[in-house]
Write a protein that holds these residues in place. Structure first.
Motif, short mmCIF file in Angstrom:
data_model
loop_
_atom_site.label_atom_id
_atom_site.label_comp_id
_atom_site.label_asym_id
_atom_site.label_seq_id
_atom_site.Cartn_x
_atom_site.Cartn_y
_atom_site.Cartn_z
N LEU A 84 30.53 -19.57 -17.82
CA LEU A 84 29.58 -19.02 -16.86
C LEU A 84 29.81 -19.73 -15.53
CD1 LEU A 84 26.35 -18.87 -19.04
CD2 LEU A 84 27.75 -16.96 -18.30
N THR A 118 17.89 -18.10 -25.73
CA THR A 118 19.04 -17.33 -26.21
C THR A 118 19.69 -16.63 -25.03
OG1 THR A 118 17.86 -16.91 -28.27
CG2 THR A 118 19.76 -15.54 -27.83
N TYR A 119 21.01 -16.47 -25.10
CA TYR A 119 21.75 -15.72 -24.09
C TYR A 119 21.61 -14.23 -24.40
CZ TYR A 119 25.55 -14.29 -21.01
OH TYR A 119 26.28 -13.70 -20.01
N ILE A 120 21.27 -13.43 -23.39
CA ILE A 120 21.09 -11.99 -23.62
C ILE A 120 22.11 -11.15 -22.86
CG2 ILE A 120 18.66 -12.12 -24.25
CD1 ILE A 120 17.96 -11.28 -21.39
N GLY A 121 23.04 -11.78 -22.18
CA GLY A 121 24.12 -11.06 -21.51
C GLY A 121 23.93 -10.95 -20.02
N GLN A 122 25.05 -10.63 -19.33
CA GLN A 122 25.08 -10.44 -17.89
C GLN A 122 24.54 -11.66 -17.12
OE1 GLN A 122 22.97 -6.76 -17.36
NE2 GLN A 122 24.76 -5.55 -17.88
N ARG A 134 22.25 -13.82 -18.06
CA ARG A 134 20.81 -14.04 -18.23
C ARG A 134 20.52 -14.66 -19.59
NH1 ARG A 134 18.25 -8.39 -17.62
NH2 ARG A 134 19.93 -8.03 -19.06
N THR A 137 12.54 -14.02 -19.06
CA THR A 137 13.99 -14.04 -18.85
C THR A 137 14.32 -15.05 -17.76
OG1 THR A 137 13.87 -12.23 -17.26
CG2 THR A 137 14.34 -11.64 -19.54
N SER A 143 34.85 -17.35 -21.71
CA SER A 143 33.47 -17.51 -22.17
C SER A 143 32.64 -18.40 -21.24
CB SER A 143 33.44 -18.10 -23.59
OG SER A 143 33.95 -19.40 -23.59
N ARG A 150 36.62 -15.00 -12.10
CA ARG A 150 36.35 -13.99 -13.12
C ARG A 150 37.13 -12.70 -12.82
NH1 ARG A 150 30.48 -13.98 -14.46
NH2 ARG A 150 30.99 -15.76 -15.74
#
Length: 157
Positions: free
Chosen positions: A76, A107-111, A113, A133, A74, A146
């Motif tokens: 980054l 808020t986290y929106i994925g990938q 970002r 964003t 989890s 990763r």
């Protein structure tokens, strides 16, 4: 229960509860429920499990807070070094750098970002508008740590 003290099912019929309990009991014949595994597959599974245990045993330190990262999946990447950092540390840093107006939230929106969301009604979190964003991780950049996680946990070889 009926007048004789026996239990009844929902539809009112008498039911012998002990018969059904023992019918599905796997302790009576455990060999019946063991899957047959190919020895070569079993050996590769053992090697993969050992690699996963060794990977999890490594201690990775977050460069933002200095504490160990226990759940690397989890994490980054750090913008400067690419090293893993806590998701919460990144969220805190992004929130600190953004000037939020009333009814806005990061808020986290994925990938890799994040986004600043505007909630017209703060009680209704289903309806929002993305104001802007924030790119934290580069989309085309492959990170070694990763890739190693993906290789260890992938079911496809």
């Amino acid at each position: 229960m009926d007048k004789n003290g026996r239990r009844r099912s929902r539809n009112g019929r008498r039911h012998n509860w002990t018969e059904n309990k023992n019918k599905n009991d796997t302790k009576q014949n455990p060999a019946q429920h063991r899957p047959v595994v190919n020895p070569a597959v079993f050996q590769s599974m053992q090697i993969q499990e050992k690699a996963i245990r060794e990977f999890k045993a490594r201690e990775v330190i977050c460069s933002m807070c200095g504490k160990p990262i226990t759940e690397l999946s989890s994490a980054l990447s750090d913008k400067a070094t690419g090293a893993p950092v806590h998701f919460d540390c990144v969220l805190e840093a992004v929130s600190r750098n953004e000037h939020l107006k009333e009814n806005e939230k990061v808020t986290y929106i994925g990938q890799g970002r994040f986004a600043v969301l505007l909630f017209e009604n703060p009680r209704d979190l289903r309806h929002f508008k993305i104001e802007r964003t924030i790119e934290w991780e580069e989309a085309d950049k492959r990170l070694e740590w990763r890739s190693e996680i993906a290789g260890l946990y992938s079911q496809i070889k």
